[in-house]
Design a protein around this motif. Structure first.
Motif, mmCIF file in Angstrom:
data_model
loop_
_atom_site.group_PDB
_atom_site.id
_atom_site.type_symbol
_atom_site.label_atom_id
_atom_site.label_comp_id
_atom_site.label_asym_id
_atom_site.label_seq_id
_atom_site.Cartn_x
_atom_site.Cartn_y
_atom_site.Cartn_z
ATOM 1 N N GLY A 165 -2.964 38.617 -48.690
ATOM 2 C CA GLY A 165 -2.781 37.258 -49.180
ATOM 3 C C GLY A 165 -2.482 37.217 -50.670
ATOM 4 N N PHE A 166 -3.163 38.049 -51.429
ATOM 5 C CA PHE A 166 -2.936 38.067 -52.883
ATOM 6 C C PHE A 166 -1.552 38.614 -53.205
ATOM 7 C CE2 PHE A 166 -3.756 39.400 -57.302
ATOM 8 C CZ PHE A 166 -4.269 38.203 -57.782
ATOM 9 N N ILE A 167 -1.109 39.612 -52.446
ATOM 10 C CA ILE A 167 0.247 40.136 -52.649
ATOM 11 C C ILE A 167 1.276 39.045 -52.380
ATOM 12 C CG2 ILE A 167 1.983 41.719 -51.697
ATOM 13 C CD1 ILE A 167 -0.260 43.767 -51.292
ATOM 14 N N TYR A 168 1.025 38.236 -51.342
ATOM 15 C CA TYR A 168 1.946 37.132 -51.026
ATOM 16 C C TYR A 168 1.968 36.105 -52.161
ATOM 17 C CZ TYR A 168 3.775 32.878 -48.915
ATOM 18 O OH TYR A 168 4.493 31.745 -48.679
ATOM 19 N N VAL A 169 0.782 35.779 -52.688
ATOM 20 C CA VAL A 169 0.706 34.819 -53.800
ATOM 21 C C VAL A 169 1.464 35.337 -55.017
ATOM 22 C CG1 VAL A 169 -0.860 33.742 -55.472
ATOM 23 C CG2 VAL A 169 -1.464 33.776 -53.043
#
Length: 239
Positions: free
Chosen positions: A187-191
């Motif tokens: 999720g953080f990589i996507y953000v």
């Protein structure tokens, strides 16, 4: 006891342990087991690892005056040492950029952030390297033990080959840690990729992706290496 000529048979690709040769072994990923240099009282063995690349260790096998094996130690190869110095230099350069651009009063925050990210990446990659070196060391120790068993079968009569303890990657603690951390990292990589980088926060986005990616890489790598080591330990035969 294992003698020098027994270990010499393991050297399938004989060459000098030099900066140039280790650069070539890293670049072309020479995984011949083993390349090596034969000296008067020691033999150097090494091979390049897909995961370690240029950071692979050199095994120093030492012999006494009667050419009996008396010790084994690890040392990072010359090119790996050079990579460490280059990495340290680059970290210091990137950490100094915010101070140069904004001055010490405002730039120190950016410098500390760069150093913090570099430290986290160092810890993650060191864990992966430690696991890889442990597996490579156990492989060599198993090889030496099997050679000794074939040479002196009477010495080991009635004694089976010891199973080396392998770290369990599927404990309850590790499973729940992955269930919690994997979605957060993804999720953080996507953000970072979808929100931070397109909105001009390139540095923060790249650092976030680097940290999460390094964690996922090192953890998945540990799982794959543990499984592969178990399989190779069962199927390994001394030529």
């Amino acid at each position: 006891m294992i003698e020098k000529n027994d270990i010499e048979k393991l050297v399938l690709n004989r060459k000098k342990s030099s900066l140039r040769n280790h650069f070539n072994d890293m670049f072309f990923m020479n995984n011949i087991r083993y390349s090596g240099e034969i000296r008067e009282k020691e033999i150097l063995l090494w091979y390049s690892s897909f995961w370690l690349r240029g950071a692979y260790p050199i095994f120093h096998l030492n012999f006494d005056s009667d050419k009996k094996l008396v010790g084994l130690k690890l040392e990072k190869n010359p090119f790996g040492k050079l990579l460490d110095k280059i990495a340290l230099f680059l970290v210091l350069v990137f950490a100094s950029i915010p101070i140069i651009i904004s001055g010490l009063a405002k730039g120190w925050v950016g410098a500390v952030f760069v150093l913090f990210v570099a430290f986290i990446l160092f810890l993650i990659m060191r864990k992966a390297a430690k696991t890889e070196k442990k597996i490579m060391t156990e492989e060599l120790k198993d090889t030496v033990e099997r050679i000794e068993r074939e040479k002196f079968p009477e010495k080991f009569a009635g004694y089976g080959l010891k199973e080396k303890p392998i770290e369990n990657e599927w404990t309850i603690k590790k499973i729940f840690t992955r269930i919690f951390m994997y979605p957060i990292c993804v999720g953080f990589i996507y953000v970072c990729a979808a929100l931070l980088i397109p909105n001009g926060q390139l540095g923060k986005g790249i650092c976030g992706i680097a940290i999460c990616g390094a964690y996922l890489y090192s953890d998945i790598y540990a799982i794959l290496k543990s499984s592969r080591f178990k399989k190779e330990s069962k199927n390994f035969k001394v030529q």
